[in-house]
Design an enzyme around this catalytic site. Structure first.
Site, PDB file in Angstrom:
ATOM      1  CE  LYS A   1      -4.477   0.999   0.562  1.00 23.38           C
ATOM      2  NZ  LYS A   1      -5.603   0.108   0.238  1.00 23.38           N
TER       3      LYS A   1
HETATM    4  N1  GLU Z   1      -7.346   0.165  -2.935  1.00 22.03           N
HETATM    5  C1  GLU Z   1      -8.146  -0.976  -3.171  1.00 22.03           C
HETATM    6  C2  GLU Z   1      -8.164  -1.886  -1.946  1.00 22.03           C
HETATM    7  O1  GLU Z   1      -7.963  -1.446  -0.832  1.00 22.03           O
HETATM    8  C3  GLU Z   1      -7.773  -1.690  -4.461  1.00 22.03           C
HETATM    9  C4  GLU Z   1      -6.374  -2.205  -4.560  1.00 22.03           C
HETATM   10  C5  GLU Z   1      -6.003  -2.719  -5.943  1.00 22.03           C
HETATM   11  O2  GLU Z   1      -6.823  -2.701  -6.828  1.00 22.03           O
HETATM   12  O3  GLU Z   1      -4.841  -3.139  -6.090  1.00 22.03           O
HETATM   13  O4  GLU Z   1      -8.444  -3.039  -2.037  1.00 22.03           O
END
Ligand code: GLU
Length: 412
Positions: free
Chosen positions: A102
């Site tokens: 992240k």
């Molecule tokens: N930000 C989204 C999540 O928390 C999507 C992450 C992604 O598509 O890689 O799952």
């Protein structure tokens, strides 16, 4: 409680069930790499602004690391660390060939013009381009970022490494994005709500639903549930909660928000109450689809919903989780509930690598199948072990990561 402590507590509850030794717990919860960088960019008036950017890569035993980029004032290293580990468990519970990561920047994107946002994003890429890539770590949208940010990110990354749209997902559909990616998280929440209700023998028409947050996730979840005949009796954003006990006309709310620059402010065909009050409404289903940590020990006692689906990441902290479980409130956990987004991100990445574009129908069908399989597995695990859906989801996810680590060798 710090965000990373919450996530690790949920991990521990599952690890206890699995009788996992301490050395393995420590190895599986310690992130592989944490990076903090200076992000400096020019404001429209010529001033130089300096903020901090983060990328935490939690685990790659099951494949390249995957996870969104969040632009929000509350972003700090600890929050990103917690969200990165949630991504490891999320990709594992739906069985995508990924690990978890992240990233984010601690800034309020509403204070930036579009060009400032672009310059900031490009500056961030300049700092982290070496550690992300289609085979190592693939970012995506999260709170405060969207398909435009993804397009700038990709363009800047390609300046260093050459053409490779699979470096990031959630791109504009015309620019190697997947059809259906934008709706995917909300749609997934809706699909899972239907499955859960079937299991507990509640008809959609009887399931009065309140949704906190009308952003990308909340609005698409509302739309799906409305079409599936759920009375959506309340929705909210920062301007307030909008309640109609007979059920809101969601298509009308949707078009109102589009015309009203993304805000519910001023919506007339409902009663307006303070935004937080939505959480305490007497409903059958509550869907927190905004920020993390909105239900804590302080307010958990006031929740009256019978079932909660965590569309946001980390909306319930472990103390509140205990209070809600004691009240027999059923909770579908974030790592499964909002996995629709990363699932369609995986489809986008796969399409990019094949230079082939799927139809919207195919995306929706495969999303439905992936989430249904994951839901059934989690439900079974929960019944067999007599544990909560959250602990069951963590057990499934952790076992998969554990198995991959064992097969590859723990210290690779
Ligand atoms: N930000 C989204 C999540 O928390 C999507 C992450 C992604 O598509 O890689 O799952």
């Amino acid at each position: 409680m710090r965000a990373s402590e919450s996530t690790n507590l949920y991990f521990s509850q599952a690890a206890d069930q699995m009788q996992m030794p301490d050395w393995m717990r420590k190895l599986l919860t310690t992130p592989k790499r944490e990076v903090t960088v200076q992000v400096a960019f020019e404001r429209d008036d010529g001033r130089i602004e300096t903020v901090l950017g983060y990328r935490v890569q939690h685990d790659n035993a099951r494949g390249p690391m995957k996870g969104g980029l969040r632009y929000h004032p509350a972003v700090d290293l600890d929050e990103v660390r917690a969200l990165a580990s949630l991504m490891t468990w999320k990709t594992a519970v739906v069985d995508l060939p990924y690990g978890g990561a992240k990233g984010g920047i601690g800034i309020d994107p509403k204070t930036l013009s579009k060009r400032e946002m672009e310059r900031m994003t490009r500056s961030f890429v300049d700092q982290i381009h070496e550690i992300v890539g289609p085979d190592s770590d693939i970012p995506a949208p999260d709170m405060g970022t969207n398909h435009e940010v993804m397009a700038w990110f990709r363009n800047q990354w390609e300046k260093y490494h050459g053409f490779n749209p699979a470096v990031i997902t959630g791109k504009p559909v015309e620019e190697y994005g997947a059809r259906g990616r934008e709706e995917a998280t909300g749609r997934g929440v809706g699909t899972l709500a239907v499955k859960l209700l079937k299991r507990i023998n509640v008809k959609p028409e009887q399931c009065r639903t309140a949704i906190q947050g009308f952003g990308n996730v909340g609005s698409h979840a509302a739309k799906y549930l409305y079409e599936a005949a759920f009375p959506v009796v309340a929705v909210s954003d920062v301007s307030g909660a909008y309640v109609n006990p007979k059920g809101l006309n969601i298509p009308e709310v949707f078009s109102y928000v589009i015309k009203n620059k993304g805000s519910l402010e001023g919506y007339k065909n409902a009663e307006r109450i303070p935004a937080d009050e939505l959480l305490y409404l007497d409903v059958d289903l509550l869907i927190p689809a905004a920020l993390g940590d909105v239900i804590t020990a302080t307010n958990a006692g006031k929740i009256r919903a019978k079932t909660i689906i965590e569309a946001a990441n980390g909306p319930i902290d472990p103390e509140a989780d205990k209070i809600l479980s004691d009240k027999r409130i059923m909770i579908l956990p974030d790592i499964l509930a909002n996995a629709g987004g990363v699932t369609v991100s995986y489809f986008e990445w796969a399409q990019n690598r094949q230079h082939y574009k799927w139809s919207l129908d195919r995306v929706r069908q495969e999303l439905d199948r992936t989430l249904s399989d994951a839901f059934e597995n989690v439900w079974q695990e929960s019944s067999t072990r007599n544990v909560s859906l959250r602990t069951a989801a963590f057990i499934l996810a952790i076992s998969r990561v554990q198995r991959a680590s064992e097969l590859a060798g723990w210290l690779v």
